[in-house]
Design an enzyme around this catalytic site. Structure first.
Site, short mmCIF file in Angstrom:
data_model
loop_
_atom_site.label_atom_id
_atom_site.label_comp_id
_atom_site.label_asym_id
_atom_site.label_seq_id
_atom_site.Cartn_x
_atom_site.Cartn_y
_atom_site.Cartn_z
N GLY A 105 0.82 -1.20 0.00
CA GLY A 105 0.00 0.00 0.00
C GLY A 105 0.85 1.26 0.00
O GLY A 105 1.93 1.32 -0.61
N SER A 106 0.38 2.27 0.70
CA SER A 106 1.01 3.60 0.63
C SER A 106 2.40 3.65 1.26
O SER A 106 3.13 4.63 1.05
CB SER A 106 0.10 4.63 1.30
OG SER A 106 -1.08 4.79 0.55
N THR A 107 2.80 2.63 2.04
CA THR A 107 4.17 2.64 2.56
C THR A 107 5.18 2.58 1.42
O THR A 107 6.31 3.05 1.55
CB THR A 107 4.41 1.48 3.54
OG1 THR A 107 4.17 0.24 2.87
CG2 THR A 107 3.50 1.59 4.75
#
Length: 486
Positions: A215-217
């Protein structure tokens, strides 16, 4: 008469030679086959005739041996078995070994030549020295903080020391007690069957072996690629990105979870986790640039051992532009282990240099004399030092006034990045909550710890699940434990 005696002597000598040849055949040429024969119990009896060496955490054993007074005499015992199972693995008289128990089996079982100055003597005497010990890099306080934070929910935590690569915590949840597999008999077989049939898969080391969409990591990797490639030269400049963003070559619109992302800068996109901006930036970097950046962070590497093997984290090398846009925000086929994402945070914290992670500090003889020491080495530079410094600033903003406020620690500098990863058919599954971070105590020269947390079954409504709510508090507890112990 003498002639007959002479022929008899020749015949006896021939029989003696034949006997010696047969002994040599059995002892030399066929000994390995006899030793490997399942009907030969002697190797197993010898293996468990003496206590096994210990695995150490903070210098104290978390394993032991129990005299069962059976044919296979010594069985393995574990202190706080579920807490340390992802580190130790199991040592079973029925099912073999795993994790550090397997990787350091020669030392622990006493068969490693380095345990004796005269290994040939033990070979000739058919003996062996006492089992040695394996001292891990894990810190008990951090391990407990991670285990308590997950509280039985499916997920994992990996924490490393950025400057050295030492793995300071490695937790997988739910866990299991390796002691139930130590011996032989019906109970051990029933425990093995139950553990393997459990849908929660407690024996899966999620920190090392499971891969998740990050995801956004993953936007930290995309941001590093953009800065290194010169695609973004001013992190505060508007990016002319629409909200929603049309995926290239399609009619699909990529939305944002929040507001305020239209024409946002890359700094704001990291701080508020704007999908649209980072997807567009990934497309601007291009497939070749994104693949190379991911490789420098450790993605697509098959050979990582810590010393247990680690699953390959993936970033596709052949994608269309719309797929590249999704991959650049940690979706599509992008996948990573928690250890890999801890390495991403560690590279930022360490000025761009990525250290090889390792779990065993040293192995020793029974009396403490060193056999081997853990090898600190570099995996290369994941990004330029200036890029790492800029990303440190952006990650600090995430914690101070962005999506990761729950990771803030008084009297410490904390950088972080939240992630909420969709998965399942049509993204119908409960999103995974991610948080990666690093922490530096005030007055110190370097960050002391980098952490990655993933929670599979966050207990929240689907719309409320986020790395900040479910994963950041766990990361904060682990970082606080790291800073408390220096």
């Amino acid at each position: 008469m003498i002639r007959y005696i002479r022929w008899c002597a020749y015949f006896c000598a021939l029989l003696l030679v034949a006997l010696l040849v047969n002994i040599a055949r059995v002892q030399v040429w066929e000994s390995a086959a006899y030793g490997a024969n399942p009907a030969n119990k002697r190797p197993a009896i010898e293996r468990y005739a003496e206590p096994r060496g210990d695995i150490l955490v903070d210098g104290r054993p978390v394993t032991g041996s129990r005299d069962s007074r059976q044919l296979l005499r010594y069985e393995r015992t574990y202190t706080n078995g579920p807490l340390y199972a992802p580190v130790t693995g199991f040592s079973s008289q029925t099912y073999g070994t795993s994790s550090v128990e397997r990787a350091e089996d020669a030392v622990l079982s006493g068969t490693d030549p380095g345990l004796s100055a005269f290994p040939l003597w033990y070979e000739l005497a058919r003996g062996r020295p006492a089992g040695g010990n394996a001292a891990t890099t894990v810190r008990s306080g951090m391990q407990l903080a991670a285990y308590t934070g997950l509280a039985g929910k499916r997920g994992a935590v990996a924490a490393v020391e950025p400057a050295t690569g030492k793995i300071l915590a490695l937790v997988s949840s739910p866990s299991y007690d390796p002691a139930v597999l130590s011996g032989t008999g019906t109970k051990v077989k029933e425990a093995w069957a139950a553990l393997n049939a459990d849908p929660a898969r407690p024996m899966l080391n999620r920190a090392l072996r499971e891969t998740y969409p990050p995801g956004s990591t993953f936007k930290i990797v995309t941001a590093a690629a953009a800065l290194d490639a010169g695609v973004v030269t001013d992190v505060d400049a508007p990016t002319s990105t629409p909200d929603p963003y049309p995926l290239p070559g399609t009619s699909t619109l990529l939305p944002n979870a929040g507001t305020g992302c239209e024409d946002a800068s890359m700094a704001d996109a990291v701080q508020w986790s704007c999908n649209t901006v980072m997807a567009k930036i990934g497309v601007q970097v291009g497939l070749r640039g994104m693949v190379e950046a991911a490789r420098r962070f450790g993605f697509n590497s098959e050979g990582l051992r810590v010393p247990s093997w680690v699953s390959r984290s993936n970033f596709d090398t052949d994608m269309s532009q719309d797929q590249l846009a999704l991959s650049s925000i940690g979706q599509f086929n992008t996948s990573a282990t928690p250890l890999q994402m801890a390495m991403v945070a560690a590279a930022v914290a360490n000025g761009g240099e990525l250290k090889y992670p390792y779990l065993v500090e040293r192995t020793t003889q029974d009396d403490g004399s060193q056999v081997r020491r853990g090898d600190q080495r570099s995996l290369g530079r994941a990004m330029n030092p200036a890029t790492a410094l800029r990303l440190q600033e952006l990650m600090v903003k995430v914690v101070e006034n962005g999506t990761g406020r729950n990771a803030a620690i008084p009297d410490a500098v904390v950088g972080g990045k939240t992630g909420t990863a969709q998965h399942g058919v049509g993204n119908a599954g409960t999103p995974y909550a991610w948080f990666i971070s690093w922490a530096q105590a005030e007055g110190t020269a370097l960050p002391q710890v980098a952490v990655a947390v993933v929670v599979e079954d966050a207990s929240a409504d689907r719309g409320d699940i986020s790395g900040n709510g479910a994963a950041a508090p766990i990361a904060r507890a682990v970082m606080q434990a790291a800073l408390a112990t220096g």
